[in-house]
Structures are given as C-alpha cells and as structure tokens.
Motif scaffolding. Structure first.
Motif, PDB file in Angstrom:
ATOM      1  N   THR A  64       0.828  -1.201   0.000  1.00 37.02           N
ATOM      2  CA  THR A  64       0.000   0.000   0.000  1.00 37.02           C
ATOM      3  C   THR A  64       0.864   1.254   0.000  1.00 37.02           C
ATOM      4  O   THR A  64       0.619   2.189  -0.763  1.00 37.02           O
ATOM      5  CB  THR A  64      -0.888   0.034   1.268  1.00 37.02           C
ATOM      6  OG1 THR A  64      -0.966  -1.277   1.791  1.00 37.02           O
ATOM      7  CG2 THR A  64      -2.226   0.594   0.978  1.00 37.02           C
ATOM      8  N   TYR A 110       3.840   1.462  -0.972  1.00 32.72           N
ATOM      9  CA  TYR A 110       4.542   1.536  -2.251  1.00 32.72           C
ATOM     10  C   TYR A 110       3.652   2.178  -3.313  1.00 32.72           C
ATOM     11  O   TYR A 110       4.066   3.075  -4.042  1.00 32.72           O
ATOM     12  CB  TYR A 110       4.984   0.143  -2.696  1.00 32.72           C
ATOM     13  CG  TYR A 110       5.695   0.159  -4.019  1.00 32.72           C
ATOM     14  CD1 TYR A 110       6.954   0.746  -4.139  1.00 32.72           C
ATOM     15  CD2 TYR A 110       5.108  -0.376  -5.164  1.00 32.72           C
ATOM     16  CE1 TYR A 110       7.606   0.794  -5.352  1.00 32.72           C
ATOM     17  CE2 TYR A 110       5.749  -0.334  -6.385  1.00 32.72           C
ATOM     18  CZ  TYR A 110       6.996   0.248  -6.474  1.00 32.72           C
ATOM     19  OH  TYR A 110       7.642   0.303  -7.681  1.00 32.72           O
ATOM     20  N   LYS A 111       2.397   1.718  -3.358  1.00 31.54           N
ATOM     21  CA  LYS A 111       1.463   2.279  -4.351  1.00 31.54           C
ATOM     22  C   LYS A 111       1.269   3.778  -4.119  1.00 31.54           C
ATOM     23  O   LYS A 111       1.206   4.563  -5.056  1.00 31.54           O
ATOM     24  CB  LYS A 111       0.107   1.564  -4.283  1.00 31.54           C
ATOM     25  CG  LYS A 111       0.138   0.205  -4.936  1.00 31.54           C
ATOM     26  CD  LYS A 111      -1.257  -0.341  -5.152  1.00 31.54           C
ATOM     27  CE  LYS A 111      -1.902   0.294  -6.389  1.00 31.54           C
ATOM     28  NZ  LYS A 111      -3.191  -0.337  -6.713  1.00 31.54           N
ATOM     29  N   LEU A 112       1.218   4.143  -2.844  1.00 33.21           N
ATOM     30  CA  LEU A 112       1.087   5.557  -2.498  1.00 33.21           C
ATOM     31  C   LEU A 112       2.288   6.338  -3.028  1.00 33.21           C
ATOM     32  O   LEU A 112       2.146   7.390  -3.653  1.00 33.21           O
ATOM     33  CB  LEU A 112       0.983   5.700  -0.977  1.00 33.21           C
ATOM     34  CG  LEU A 112       0.957   7.129  -0.433  1.00 33.21           C
ATOM     35  CD1 LEU A 112      -0.343   7.810  -0.789  1.00 33.21           C
ATOM     36  CD2 LEU A 112       1.172   7.133   1.074  1.00 33.21           C
ATOM     37  N   VAL A 119       4.295   5.531  -5.416  1.00 34.21           N
ATOM     38  CA  VAL A 119       4.252   5.593  -6.882  1.00 34.21           C
ATOM     39  C   VAL A 119       3.283   6.686  -7.295  1.00 34.21           C
ATOM     40  O   VAL A 119       3.577   7.516  -8.164  1.00 34.21           O
ATOM     41  CB  VAL A 119       3.823   4.231  -7.480  1.00 34.21           C
ATOM     42  CG1 VAL A 119       3.588   4.368  -8.985  1.00 34.21           C
ATOM     43  CG2 VAL A 119       4.892   3.182  -7.202  1.00 34.21           C
ATOM     44  N   GLY A 120       2.134   6.708  -6.618  1.00 36.73           N
ATOM     45  CA  GLY A 120       1.093   7.673  -6.955  1.00 36.73           C
ATOM     46  C   GLY A 120       1.586   9.109  -6.839  1.00 36.73           C
ATOM     47  O   GLY A 120       1.268   9.953  -7.682  1.00 36.73           O
ATOM     48  N   ILE A 121       2.329   9.397  -5.768  1.00 40.72           N
ATOM     49  CA  ILE A 121       2.787  10.787  -5.612  1.00 40.72           C
ATOM     50  C   ILE A 121       4.180  10.976  -6.217  1.00 40.72           C
ATOM     51  O   ILE A 121       4.849  11.978  -5.947  1.00 40.72           O
ATOM     52  CB  ILE A 121       2.757  11.222  -4.128  1.00 40.72           C
ATOM     53  CG1 ILE A 121       3.620  10.297  -3.263  1.00 40.72           C
ATOM     54  CG2 ILE A 121       1.337  11.267  -3.589  1.00 40.72           C
ATOM     55  CD1 ILE A 121       3.709  10.728  -1.810  1.00 40.72           C
ATOM     56  N   LYS A 122       4.634   9.995  -6.968  1.00 38.33           N
ATOM     57  CA  LYS A 122       5.892  10.074  -7.714  1.00 38.33           C
ATOM     58  C   LYS A 122       7.101  10.328  -6.824  1.00 38.33           C
ATOM     59  O   LYS A 122       7.937  11.177  -7.102  1.00 38.33           O
ATOM     60  CB  LYS A 122       5.797  11.178  -8.789  1.00 38.33           C
ATOM     61  CG  LYS A 122       4.670  10.966  -9.775  1.00 38.33           C
ATOM     62  CD  LYS A 122       4.996  11.615 -11.106  1.00 38.33           C
ATOM     63  CE  LYS A 122       4.054  11.165 -12.200  1.00 38.33           C
ATOM     64  NZ  LYS A 122       2.617  11.455 -11.920  1.00 38.33           N
ATOM     65  N   TRP A 123       7.163   9.589  -5.726  1.00 34.45           N
ATOM     66  CA  TRP A 123       8.302   9.762  -4.833  1.00 34.45           C
ATOM     67  C   TRP A 123       9.339   8.645  -5.002  1.00 34.45           C
ATOM     68  O   TRP A 123      10.401   8.713  -4.421  1.00 34.45           O
ATOM     69  CB  TRP A 123       7.837   9.777  -3.370  1.00 34.45           C
ATOM     70  CG  TRP A 123       7.384  11.115  -2.913  1.00 34.45           C
ATOM     71  CD1 TRP A 123       7.115  12.203  -3.696  1.00 34.45           C
ATOM     72  CD2 TRP A 123       7.153  11.511  -1.569  1.00 34.45           C
ATOM     73  NE1 TRP A 123       6.720  13.257  -2.925  1.00 34.45           N
ATOM     74  CE2 TRP A 123       6.727  12.857  -1.606  1.00 34.45           C
ATOM     75  CE3 TRP A 123       7.241  10.870  -0.335  1.00 34.45           C
ATOM     76  CZ2 TRP A 123       6.410  13.570  -0.453  1.00 34.45           C
ATOM     77  CZ3 TRP A 123       6.926  11.575   0.815  1.00 34.45           C
ATOM     78  CH2 TRP A 123       6.507  12.917   0.751  1.00 34.45           C
ATOM     79  N   THR A 124       8.940   7.589  -5.720  1.00 39.19           N
ATOM     80  CA  THR A 124       9.875   6.475  -5.851  1.00 39.19           C
ATOM     81  C   THR A 124      11.132   6.952  -6.560  1.00 39.19           C
ATOM     82  O   THR A 124      11.124   7.952  -7.283  1.00 39.19           O
ATOM     83  CB  THR A 124       9.252   5.321  -6.657  1.00 39.19           C
ATOM     84  OG1 THR A 124       8.691   5.866  -7.833  1.00 39.19           O
ATOM     85  CG2 THR A 124       8.202   4.595  -5.863  1.00 39.19           C
ATOM     86  N   SER A 130      11.622   0.256  -3.590  1.00 32.97           N
ATOM     87  CA  SER A 130      11.225   1.627  -3.916  1.00 32.97           C
ATOM     88  C   SER A 130      12.287   2.384  -4.706  1.00 32.97           C
ATOM     89  O   SER A 130      12.049   3.489  -5.163  1.00 32.97           O
ATOM     90  CB  SER A 130      10.885   2.391  -2.634  1.00 32.97           C
ATOM     91  OG  SER A 130      12.014   2.436  -1.800  1.00 32.97           O
TER      92      SER A 130
END
Ligand SMILES: Nc1ncnc2c1ncn2[C@@H]1O[C@H](COP(=O)(O)OP(=O)(O)OP(=O)(O)O)[C@@H](O)[C@H]1O
Ligand SMILES: [Mg+2]
Lengths: 383, 275
Positions: free
Chosen positions: B125, B127-129, B131-136, B215
């Motif tokens: 979860t 991780y998906k977050l 990815v969503g906010i482009k922090w990876t 990540s």
C-alpha cells in the motif's frame, strides 16, 4: 511586592468515579474542591493556608500559580485580573513539596534557569544567583547535581530558584514536609529570616499548625474546601470562630466538654459537670448582642488555661497518664467519662502526688478562657 | 575484600562466556577472513588467521561498485531518519502522555493498532502511495516514510507518563512556554530512553532492506544492504570481497553503540524529585 486578591474563587474538579473518599460537596459538574474563597493579601504579607489533608490548600495555591484553571470567581495580582493569564506571565514563582529540581542541571543551572528563560544578561544572572546562594548558604554546592545534595540542601536550592527572579508572589506548597523534624525547625527559622531579606508577598501551604502559627502574618484555616477563619495567629488562637478551628489550632488540642449555657436577665452562666462558671462582662455583652438563649453547648478550654483547684465548684477527675515535658507536665485526666488534658507548670506540681496515674485531681478554669460553641452549628456563639 | 562465589555464580559465568563467544565469533571470523584471498578462504581445512594477508578485497569492493556512494546514502538517510524520528517520537509521545485533548485515547488506540500490523502487509500500500505521488527513486522515499515511528512514540510516551508533572509545572512557573518545557526540561530528562531510541531507529533505517529494494532502482540511490545484495546477485561467488564489504558495514553501528553506551550511563540521572 504585590497584592493578591481572591474573589469568590471556586474550583470544581470533574467527577472521577473511583474516588468516593472525600467529604467534599458534589455538584452536577463534579467535586467542589474549593468554594467561595475570599482573601485580600497585602503587599509583602506572609499568608499561610492551613488545614487537614484534602481540604483544598494546594488547589487554591495552584490556582494562584495558574497551574489549575479557576472554575469561578476572580483572581487579581496587583489589581490585574489573572484568571486567563498563563503561569509564565503572572510573575510568580513556586517551591514544590518534592523540590522538583531539574536533575540534568547543576545547582547553578537550576537557579539560573528562570532568568535564562527571561533572557537576562549573563552578568545580571551571575550576580543574582550568587546573591541567592549566599542568602541560602549553598554557595559551595553550586556546581553539584541535585542528586548529590541532602534533602535540606535541595530545599534551599528550590527556594533559591524561586527567589532569583524577585517574583511578585512567592508560592510554597508544603516545602518542609519532606524534611525530618530537626531540619524542619531549622528551615522554618531560615524562612523567617529569608522573609526579612527579600521583599515579596508569600503564600505558604502547610498542614502543620505550628508552622502556620510561627510563619504567618495571617493564616487561613480551611476544611473541605471552605475557609473556616482568616486572622492573625493570635486572633485564631484566642478567638476561634468554630469548633473546627478551635480543635485544629494549638497543641495539645483544646479540651471540649458538654455543657449548658443558662441565660438569666442578660447574665450568662455555663454549667459543666456540676461546675458553674459565671461569664464576665465582655462575654455577656457579646452573647447578648448575638441574642443567644439558654441552650446545650460545647465548651472549649485550652489545656494551658486549666488550673488545679480546690473547693466545691470544680470538676473532679482521675489521672490516666502524665507526661513530664520538662518545664511542664501534661496530665491526661478523665472526668465523668470525658477526657481532657491539663498542662501544669512543673513547679506547681512539685511535692504533690497528682502525677501518679489514678490520683484524683480537681480542676477549674477562669471565665475568660471559656469558648462556647453551638451544638447545632458548631460556631462560636460570641462571633 | 574477597567475595565468595558459589556454584550458580560460576554456572552463570560459564553461560555468559559461552553466549558472548557464540555471538561474537562470527564477527571475528568475518573480520579475519576479509583479509584472506578467495582461495585461502575456501581452502580445507580452513585457516583462522589469514596466512596470505591481503587488503585486495577492500580495494576491489570500491573498484567494482560505487561502494562509497552506498555508504554515503546509508549514513545520510539513516542519520536523518534517526534525527527526525527521535524528535517526532519524543514530541508526539510527550503530547500523548501529558496533554488532554478530545478522543485522545481513541486516537492512541488507532496508533497502537498500526503497530500491530506487520510491516510487510503495509508495504504494498505504501509503495502504491509512493508511486502515486511520484516519490519512488528519490531520497524522499528513503527518508520521509521513516520520519514517524510508532514504536518510538510508544516508547517515549511510556517514559513521559512516568515523568512527574512537578518538573513540568516548575518549568512552567519558571517562565517556559509549552514548547520550551518539552525542549529544555522533558526532552533532556528523557536522555537514557532517547539514547536507546537513537540506536533502535538508526538500526531500523540502516539495516532496512526490503523497502529501499522495492522503492529505488537506480544504483546511485542504493543503500548498503541493497548494494551488498546486488553484489551477491552480480558476483555471487566472491565471498572474500563480500566479507570485506560486510566488515565495513558494521563499523558505524559499532561506533554508535560505543558512543551511546556512555550516554546511557550519563542519562541514568535522578534525584531531583524526592518521593
Ligand atoms: N486533579 C484532580 N481531580 C479531581 N480531584 C482532585 C484533583 N486534585 C485534587 N482533587 C481533590 O480536591 C481536593 C483538594 O485537594 P488538594 O490537593 O487541594 O488538597 P490539599 O489541601 O493540598 O491536601 P494535602 O494536604 O493532602 O496536600 C481533594 O479532595 C482531592 O481529592
Ligand atoms: Mg497539597
């Protein structure tokens, strides 16, 4: 150097279900810890709040400090309303019962702390700390940590920390109660001296009536959240306004007897266990002014006011125990099932056998030392 | 003064020695072996002290991969995560312990419940977050998720619960603002607890593997554990070099422990309050 005024001050604590031991009044909102507290403290005055455990002394003090919210009434320091002012802006300082010295700081750092927080100049801070240390005789411990100090020394440091800022009001909550008896007497004397050297208004909390009597300019006697009497030590000792104050102030405790007050044409007589005491002019006038009628009363007489007597108009009693105190003897006697204590100077006793238990002694007392309390209200009938 | 030691003392002594030996021996072995060439390391019977002493393993660690970069990444992220984590744990724990606010207990319960959920279940979860906010693939992903640590909050709250209010009230009367009470009195008094939290948080961040692994996928951002793992994948049989890298990884941890141990003892102060 300031005046403090408490006007109808009231404190209600939210009810906690597991606590039913207190004798406090409960209202819809919670327990009434302090009710209708009125007091005007003069500049530079030393006020002592005294009363048994749980009577609301600390609560009152903490409301003055701002550590406890005031439920009702008004608190003024120098005629400025303080109810909503934060503790740090009240210009007060406080000495806690358990010292509360910051353990990670040295004595010097502890004492500097209030001034550092105020961002005072270094030279000023050093001067103040050294002065206070000098007054309290702790100069040589300045670089120690609190844990390396004895109880008495810690107490001095705590007082030092409180006086460096020259607060408007200095609050102390049972500052001596963690010390042993000897040290307590010594520190009491030092507080008296301190008081002469620094000019500030003191509010001092204790449950020890001796401390209250020796330190206070005026003392406030409290019980169950309600002020019982306010007055100088002499006033509350000589004219206790109710049974509680009478019993609380003075050691050994005042003796109480069931008696009957008889009024005849404006002249009052009190009868205790067959002994008749005709009251003098002053008492007669006061009782008459209050419209007191014949009734059953509780009669209070202090042990030191009782005299050994002979004749018919006396109370006859039997000695249970006698305690030799040096210059005086405390006789514990029983008369008609009621116990009393009589203080007799040793030279009066010399050569008499009254000190043996089982000995018969007769005693009486002059009319001016008699205190009369209503059975109904427990108030002093003269006031 | 001579003290007589009984049987249980000696039993205890032997046990402790054994435990110390068992836990310490692998490290000694690792350290000594990191100076052996690969063929000596694998020789039978094994040698204990290096017979053909060499530091080639150490130099090749730096030659064959950006080990220095990994080191910096690990130290910077772990350092920052520890610093912020300690402050946030201390502040939040303090607030839970010393302040009253609506729904305090309910909120704390939710916080505690989060601690019960295994980290692995949360990771997808989070991780998906990310990815969503482009922090990876950034330093953000290696630091910000570590800034609040629930165990840390719990630990500090526990300390502050036991801290008598008198100190804080004294500070308040002495003129401190609410923040100053925490910063100048409460926080310094928590010294010993804070020290253990420093070690805990540093280790948690420094050793974390799964999160940086999933990540981050540029070598420039690898931390030491990921870097070493990648080395195993790329050059799985170079055991001697691995041991050299592993020996270097534990150095900061050893230093931290050595430093904090002193702090522990210093922190054990008490005696300001009688009671
Ligand atoms: N935080 C609180 N919540 C609820 N009730 C309280 C609280 N603090 C004090 N009380 C109650 O208020 C009453 C007065 O307490 P207070 O501490 O003022 O007494 P005290 O006169 O200082 O007694 P002591 O001599 O034991 O210190 C007590 O009955 C106490 O149980
Ligand atoms: Mg109290």
């Amino acid at each position: 150097m300031s005046t403090v005024t408490l006007k109808n001050i009231k404190k209600v604590y939210p009810k906690s279900h597991n606590d039913n031991k207190h004798n406090l009044k409960e209202t819809a909102e919670g327990v009434l810890a302090v009710d209708d507290f009125n007091l005007e403290i003069k500049d530079n005055e030393f006020i002592v709040l005294v009363g048994p455990s749980g009577c609301g002394k600390s609560t009152t003090l903490r409301m003055v400090a701002g550590l406890e919210e005031i439920t009702g009434g008004e608190l003024y320091i120098d005629d400025v309303l303080m109810n909503e002012v934060a503790p740090k802006d009240r210009d007060i300082s406080m000495v806690f019962q358990n010292y509360a010295l910051y353990p990670h700081m040295t004595v010097r750092q502890n004492m500097e702390f209030p001034l550092k927080v105020q961002k005072k100049k270094k030279e000023y801070i050093d001067k103040k700390v050294e002065e206070a240390a000098e007054i309290l005789g702790i100069t040589e411990y300045l670089d120690r940590k609190p844990k390396a100090l004895s109880g008495g020394q810690k107490q001095r440091v705590a007082i030092g920390r409180a006086i460096v800022r020259e607060p408007k009001v200095l609050l102390m909550d049972e500052p001596l109660s963690n010390l042993d008896a000897k040290l307590r007497n010594q520190m009491r004397a030092e507080i008296l001296k301190l008081r002469k050297r620094i000019h500030t208004t003191f509010i001092y909390v204790t449950h020890d009536q001796t401390e209250a009597m020796t330190l206070g300019d005026r003392i406030v006697i409290m019980k169950d959240g309600v002020v019982q009497q306010i007055g100088t030590p002499q006033e509350v000792f000589d004219n206790p306004h109710n049974l509680f104050v009478a019993g609380f102030i003075g050691t050994p405790q005042m003796n109480f007897y069931d008696g009957r007050l008889l009024e005849d044409n404006g002249k009052y007589t009190v009868e205790i266990q067959g002994m008749k005491v005709a009251l003098g002019k002053e008492k007669n006038e006061r009782l008459k002014a209050n419209g007191v009628v014949s009734q059953d009363v509780t009669v209070g007489v202090r042990p030191e006011h009782i005299v050994l007597a002979e004749g018919d108009n006396v109370i006859r009693s039997v000695v249970d125990v006698s305690e030799m105190m040096g210059s005086e003897v405390h006789l514990h006697v029983t008369a008609n099932g009621q116990e009393s204590i009589i203080i007799v100077p040793t030279n009066v006793i010399r050569g008499r056998s009254v000190m043996d238990s089982g000995a018969e002694v007769d005693f009486s007392f002059p009319e001016e030392v008699v205190h009369l309390f209503s059975k109904e209200t427990q108030n002093n009938l003269e006031y | 003064m001579k003290k007589k030691h009984n049987l249980s003392y000696w039993l205890m002594f032997v046990m402790m020695t054994l435990i110390a030996f068992v836990s310490f021996f692998p490290f000694v072995w690792m350290f000594l072996s990191s100076f052996k060439p690969q063929n000596e390391l694998l020789s039978m019977p094994p040698t204990f002290f290096p017979e053909n002493f060499t530091i080639a393993n150490y130099t090749s660690v730096f030659k064959q991969m950006p080990f220095g970069q990994y080191y910096i990444n690990s130290l910077v992220t772990a350092g920052l995560n520890t610093l912020v984590g300690v402050i946030s744990s201390s502040l939040i724990g303090y607030i839970f312990a010393k302040y009253d606010f609506p729904f305090k207990n309910a909120i704390f319960l939710v916080v505690l419940a989060c601690m019960m959920i295994p980290y692995e279940t949360l990771m997808p979860t989070v991780y998906k977050l990310m990815v969503g906010i482009k922090w990876t693939n950034s330093y953000k992903v290696l630091t910000i998720p570590y800034f609040v640590n629930i165990f840390g909050i719990f630990l500090m709250r526990q300390f502050y619960l036991d801290l008598p209010d008198d100190y804080l009230e004294a500070a308040e009367v002495d003129g401190c603002s609410q923040f100053e009470i925490w910063a100048r009195i409460a926080m310094p008094m928590a010294n010993s607890t804070t020290s253990s939290l420093v070690i805990f948080l540093f280790m948690a961040s420094y050793n974390s593997f799964m999160w940086p692994l999933i990540s981050v996928d540029t070598r420039k951002l690898f931390t030491l554990p990921v870097g070493i793992a990648s080395m195993v994948w790329d050059r799985g049989n170079q055991y001697a070099m691995l041991l050299a890298a592993a020996s270097m990884i534990i150095v900061p941890v050893c230093i931290l422990f050595a430093f904090m141990q002193r702090k522990f003892i210093e922190g054990m102060t008490s005696g300001g309050i009688k009671g």
